[in-house]
Design a protein around this motif. Structure first.
Motif, PDB file in Angstrom:
ATOM      1  N   UNK A 128       0.838  -1.197   0.000  1.00 42.26           N
ATOM      2  CA  UNK A 128       0.000   0.000   0.000  1.00 42.26           C
ATOM      3  C   UNK A 128       0.872   1.246   0.000  1.00 42.26           C
ATOM      4  N   UNK A 129       0.345   2.326  -0.584  1.00 35.46           N
ATOM      5  CA  UNK A 129       1.103   3.569  -0.574  1.00 35.46           C
ATOM      6  C   UNK A 129       1.350   3.967   0.871  1.00 35.46           C
ATOM      7  N   UNK A 130       2.598   4.223   1.256  1.00 33.74           N
ATOM      8  CA  UNK A 130       2.925   4.507   2.664  1.00 33.74           C
ATOM      9  C   UNK A 130       2.128   5.674   3.234  1.00 33.74           C
ATOM     10  N   UNK A 131       1.506   5.426   4.380  1.00 36.02           N
ATOM     11  CA  UNK A 131       0.764   6.467   5.085  1.00 36.02           C
ATOM     12  C   UNK A 131      -0.620   6.757   4.539  1.00 36.02           C
ATOM     13  N   UNK A 132      -1.024   6.044   3.504  1.00 34.92           N
ATOM     14  CA  UNK A 132      -2.324   6.312   2.877  1.00 34.92           C
ATOM     15  C   UNK A 132      -3.396   5.380   3.424  1.00 34.92           C
ATOM     16  N   UNK A 133      -4.617   5.867   3.400  1.00 33.94           N
ATOM     17  CA  UNK A 133      -5.780   5.081   3.803  1.00 33.94           C
ATOM     18  C   UNK A 133      -6.724   4.956   2.615  1.00 33.94           C
ATOM     19  N   UNK A 134      -7.714   4.098   2.740  1.00 34.76           N
ATOM     20  CA  UNK A 134      -8.665   3.890   1.662  1.00 34.76           C
ATOM     21  C   UNK A 134      -9.377   5.185   1.265  1.00 34.76           C
ATOM     22  N   UNK A 135      -9.703   6.039   2.240  1.00 40.86           N
ATOM     23  CA  UNK A 135     -10.341   7.315   1.910  1.00 40.86           C
ATOM     24  C   UNK A 135      -9.451   8.176   1.013  1.00 40.86           C
ATOM     25  N   UNK A 136      -8.135   8.107   1.227  1.00 42.63           N
ATOM     26  CA  UNK A 136      -7.203   8.832   0.360  1.00 42.63           C
ATOM     27  C   UNK A 136      -7.267   8.298  -1.067  1.00 42.63           C
ATOM     28  N   UNK A 137      -7.320   6.980  -1.180  1.00 41.99           N
ATOM     29  CA  UNK A 137      -7.374   6.363  -2.510  1.00 41.99           C
ATOM     30  C   UNK A 137      -8.686   6.713  -3.215  1.00 41.99           C
ATOM     31  N   UNK A 138      -9.776   6.761  -2.454  1.00 39.48           N
ATOM     32  CA  UNK A 138     -11.062   7.145  -3.035  1.00 39.48           C
ATOM     33  C   UNK A 138     -11.015   8.573  -3.565  1.00 39.48           C
ATOM     34  N   UNK A 139     -10.364   9.474  -2.844  1.00 38.59           N
ATOM     35  CA  UNK A 139     -10.245  10.860  -3.312  1.00 38.59           C
ATOM     36  C   UNK A 139      -9.439  10.923  -4.599  1.00 38.59           C
ATOM     37  N   UNK A 140      -8.398  10.114  -4.708  1.00 38.09           N
ATOM     38  CA  UNK A 140      -7.612  10.066  -5.943  1.00 38.09           C
ATOM     39  C   UNK A 140      -8.458   9.515  -7.089  1.00 38.09           C
TER      40      UNK A 140
END
Length: 146
Positions: A128-140
Motif C-alpha cells: 500500500x502507498x505509505x501512510x495512505x488510507x482507503x479514503x485517500x485512494x477514493x479521493x484520488x
C-alpha cells in the motif's frame, strides 16, 4: 477561490479541466511541492520497485498557483470557527530543493501504481502507498465527495 479538496485537484490534473483556473502542469507542481519531488522518486524505486532511471516528473516549467495553501485541512474538520479550523490544520513544508524530473516512468510501472491505488484494500500493507488510507485512494480515484 475558497476551499478545494485535494482529490478535486488531482481530477483536474487527469482531466485537463481548466474551469477552476488551474492547469494540470501547475497543479502537478503544487503536488510535487507538497510531497517533495525527491521523495516521490525515492518511493518509485523503494515502494513500487520501478527500475533505476525511471522518474515521475511533471509541472514542466509552470509554477505552483499562488492561491493554493500549504496549510491543509482535514476533510472532516469543522471550520465553523477560526479556532476549530486551526486545530484541524496540517502545515506542509514546501519542497525546499525543487529538482525537476522528467517523466520516464514506464507504462508497466504506471499501471502497477494505478493497480495499487485501485486495489488498496486488497493489497498487503507493504504494497500500500505509505501512510495512505482507503479514503485517500477514493479521493484520488473519484475526487472529493463535496
Amino acid at each position: 477561490k475558497g476551499k478545494t479538496m485535494l482529490g478535486d485537484l488531482s481530477t483536474v490534473i487527469c482531466s485537463y479541466d481548466h474551469t477552476a483556473g488551474y492547469t494540470s502542469n501547475s497543479l502537478s507542481s503544487y503536488f510535487h511541492d507538497l510531497g517533495w519531488r525527491d521523495r516521490i522518486n525515492y518511493l518509485l524505486r523503494d515502494w513500487l520497485g520501478a527500475a533505476e532511471g525511471q522518474t515521475l516528473g511533471g509541472n514542466y516549467g509552470e509554477a505552483t498557483p499562488s492561491d493554493l495553501s500549504f496549510a491543509l485541512l482535514s476533510s472532516s474538520t469543522s471550520t465553523s470557527t477560526a479556532m476549530e479550523a486551526s486545530q484541524g490544520t496540517c502545515p506542509a513544508d514546501k519542497d525546499p530543493w525543487p529538482t525537476v524530473y522528467s517523466n520516464t516512468l514506464s507504462a508497466l510501472a504506471a499501471a502497477e501504481m494505478a493497480r495499487r491505488i485501485a486495489q488498496h484494500r486488497e493489497m498487503p500493507p507493504t504494497m500500500r502507498f505509505p501512510g495512505a488510507e482507503w479514503l485517500d485512494m477514493q479521493a484520488i480515484l473519484y475526487g472529493s465527495r463535496e
